[in-house]
Motif scaffolding. Structure first.
Motif, PDB file in Angstrom:
ATOM      1  N   SER A  50       0.826  -1.203   0.000  1.00 37.10           N
ATOM      2  CA  SER A  50       0.000   0.000   0.000  1.00 37.10           C
ATOM      3  C   SER A  50       0.860   1.253   0.000  1.00 37.10           C
ATOM      4  O   SER A  50       2.021   1.229   0.422  1.00 37.10           O
ATOM      5  CB  SER A  50      -0.896   0.016   1.246  1.00 37.10           C
ATOM      6  OG  SER A  50      -1.736  -1.112   1.293  1.00 37.10           O
ATOM      7  N   ARG A  70       0.195   5.798   0.413  1.00 36.06           N
ATOM      8  CA  ARG A  70      -0.719   6.926   0.526  1.00 36.06           C
ATOM      9  C   ARG A  70      -0.054   8.155  -0.076  1.00 36.06           C
ATOM     10  O   ARG A  70       1.001   8.589   0.396  1.00 36.06           O
ATOM     11  CB  ARG A  70      -1.103   7.207   1.982  1.00 36.06           C
ATOM     12  CG  ARG A  70      -2.204   8.245   2.102  1.00 36.06           C
ATOM     13  CD  ARG A  70      -2.536   8.574   3.550  1.00 36.06           C
ATOM     14  NE  ARG A  70      -1.498   9.390   4.172  1.00 36.06           N
ATOM     15  CZ  ARG A  70      -1.636   9.991   5.351  1.00 36.06           C
ATOM     16  NH1 ARG A  70      -2.779   9.853   6.023  1.00 36.06           N
ATOM     17  NH2 ARG A  70      -0.656  10.701   5.867  1.00 36.06           N
ATOM     18  N   SER A  95      -0.113  12.180  -0.985  1.00 31.60           N
ATOM     19  CA  SER A  95      -0.647  13.409  -0.418  1.00 31.60           C
ATOM     20  C   SER A  95      -0.637  14.516  -1.458  1.00 31.60           C
ATOM     21  O   SER A  95       0.324  14.639  -2.227  1.00 31.60           O
ATOM     22  CB  SER A  95       0.191  13.855   0.790  1.00 31.60           C
ATOM     23  OG  SER A  95       0.192  12.885   1.803  1.00 31.60           O
ATOM     24  N   PHE A 136      -8.485   1.729  -4.195  1.00 37.40           N
ATOM     25  CA  PHE A 136      -8.079   3.124  -3.999  1.00 37.40           C
ATOM     26  C   PHE A 136      -9.240   3.912  -3.405  1.00 37.40           C
ATOM     27  O   PHE A 136     -10.411   3.651  -3.696  1.00 37.40           O
ATOM     28  CB  PHE A 136      -7.698   3.779  -5.327  1.00 37.40           C
ATOM     29  CG  PHE A 136      -6.409   3.299  -5.946  1.00 37.40           C
ATOM     30  CD1 PHE A 136      -5.806   2.106  -5.567  1.00 37.40           C
ATOM     31  CD2 PHE A 136      -5.803   4.052  -6.945  1.00 37.40           C
ATOM     32  CE1 PHE A 136      -4.628   1.668  -6.159  1.00 37.40           C
ATOM     33  CE2 PHE A 136      -4.628   3.638  -7.539  1.00 37.40           C
ATOM     34  CZ  PHE A 136      -4.043   2.441  -7.150  1.00 37.40           C
ATOM     35  N   SER A 137      -8.897   4.920  -2.626  1.00 36.15           N
ATOM     36  CA  SER A 137      -9.901   5.834  -2.115  1.00 36.15           C
ATOM     37  C   SER A 137      -9.297   7.231  -1.981  1.00 36.15           C
ATOM     38  O   SER A 137      -8.086   7.380  -1.802  1.00 36.15           O
ATOM     39  CB  SER A 137     -10.444   5.358  -0.762  1.00 36.15           C
ATOM     40  OG  SER A 137      -9.400   5.217   0.186  1.00 36.15           O
ATOM     41  N   TYR A 155      -5.806  13.093   0.201  1.00 39.24           N
ATOM     42  CA  TYR A 155      -4.974  11.912   0.046  1.00 39.24           C
ATOM     43  C   TYR A 155      -5.567  10.938  -0.974  1.00 39.24           C
ATOM     44  O   TYR A 155      -6.779  10.858  -1.136  1.00 39.24           O
ATOM     45  CB  TYR A 155      -4.841  11.179   1.383  1.00 39.24           C
ATOM     46  CG  TYR A 155      -4.303  12.033   2.503  1.00 39.24           C
ATOM     47  CD1 TYR A 155      -5.155  12.548   3.473  1.00 39.24           C
ATOM     48  CD2 TYR A 155      -2.937  12.324   2.592  1.00 39.24           C
ATOM     49  CE1 TYR A 155      -4.664  13.328   4.512  1.00 39.24           C
ATOM     50  CE2 TYR A 155      -2.452  13.109   3.623  1.00 39.24           C
ATOM     51  CZ  TYR A 155      -3.313  13.604   4.582  1.00 39.24           C
ATOM     52  OH  TYR A 155      -2.819  14.374   5.597  1.00 39.24           O
ATOM     53  N   ARG A 174      -5.411   7.047  -1.079  1.00 39.64           N
ATOM     54  CA  ARG A 174      -5.007   5.842  -0.380  1.00 39.64           C
ATOM     55  C   ARG A 174      -5.058   4.679  -1.359  1.00 39.64           C
ATOM     56  O   ARG A 174      -6.098   4.394  -1.951  1.00 39.64           O
ATOM     57  CB  ARG A 174      -5.912   5.566   0.808  1.00 39.64           C
ATOM     58  CG  ARG A 174      -5.544   4.334   1.610  1.00 39.64           C
ATOM     59  CD  ARG A 174      -6.561   4.085   2.695  1.00 39.64           C
ATOM     60  NE  ARG A 174      -6.516   5.124   3.715  1.00 39.64           N
ATOM     61  CZ  ARG A 174      -7.518   5.355   4.572  1.00 39.64           C
ATOM     62  NH1 ARG A 174      -8.619   4.644   4.508  1.00 39.64           N
ATOM     63  NH2 ARG A 174      -7.391   6.305   5.465  1.00 39.64           N
ATOM     64  N   MET A 175      -3.949   4.006  -1.533  1.00 39.76           N
ATOM     65  CA  MET A 175      -3.844   2.927  -2.515  1.00 39.76           C
ATOM     66  C   MET A 175      -3.466   1.640  -1.798  1.00 39.76           C
ATOM     67  O   MET A 175      -2.441   1.593  -1.113  1.00 39.76           O
ATOM     68  CB  MET A 175      -2.789   3.268  -3.575  1.00 39.76           C
ATOM     69  CG  MET A 175      -3.003   4.636  -4.224  1.00 39.76           C
ATOM     70  SD  MET A 175      -1.864   4.964  -5.582  1.00 39.76           S
ATOM     71  CE  MET A 175      -0.323   5.062  -4.698  1.00 39.76           C
ATOM     72  N   THR A 176      -4.287   0.632  -1.937  1.00 35.09           N
ATOM     73  CA  THR A 176      -4.013  -0.667  -1.327  1.00 35.09           C
ATOM     74  C   THR A 176      -3.954  -1.737  -2.402  1.00 35.09           C
ATOM     75  O   THR A 176      -4.408  -1.530  -3.535  1.00 35.09           O
ATOM     76  CB  THR A 176      -5.093  -1.038  -0.301  1.00 35.09           C
ATOM     77  OG1 THR A 176      -6.350  -1.170  -0.973  1.00 35.09           O
ATOM     78  CG2 THR A 176      -5.216   0.024   0.779  1.00 35.09           C
TER      79      THR A 176
END
Length: 129
Positions: free
Chosen positions: A17, A19, A21, A68-69, A81, A83-85
């Motif tokens: 993951s 993140r 910014s 992703f979110s 942000y 957020r990538m998992t």
């Protein structure tokens, strides 16, 4: 004109993951429409996610849905942000933050690059074994 800058890119292995910014020193970024795009050499810039001003609407591309979110920082973090998992090799690219749009529109966000006037320089994300 609003200036934004990205950070948080890097090299990771598949399944990990990151993140990213997006920050600005001008105004409160969460009150703007913000979107993330990515690009690889030889291909068009691809929309990844967007968030309307004040978070009334969010959208993510089908290719990253569920992984992703896009979220805004809290009252002490002037950032938006990505957020990538569960990252995959096909997520490799330069990721750009973009901001702008009509802040009075809160229930819709655009996934078109033409809707945004302010762009950061990009941050590289590499996903490889």
């Amino acid at each position: 004109q609003l200036q934004v800058v990205e950070s948080g890119g890097g090299s990771v292995q598949p399944g990990e993951s990151l993140r990213l910014s997006c920050t600005t020193s001008q105004g409160w970024l969460a009150t703007y429409h913000v979107a993330w795009f990515r690009q690889v050499p030889g291909k068009d810039r691809e929309a990844v996610a967007c968030r309307s001003s004040n978070g009334g609407a969010r959208n993510v591309a089908d290719s990253v849905k569920g992984r992703f979110s896009i979220i805004a920082g809290d009252n002490t973090n002037n950032a938006v942000y990505l957020r990538m998992t569960d990252l995959k090799p096909e997520d490799t690219g330069v990721y750009f933050c973009a901001a702008g749009g009509d802040r009075t529109i809160t229930k819709y966000c655009s996934m078109s690059p033409t809707a945004y006037r302010s762009w950061g320089p990009g941050t590289q994300v590499t996903v490889a074994s």
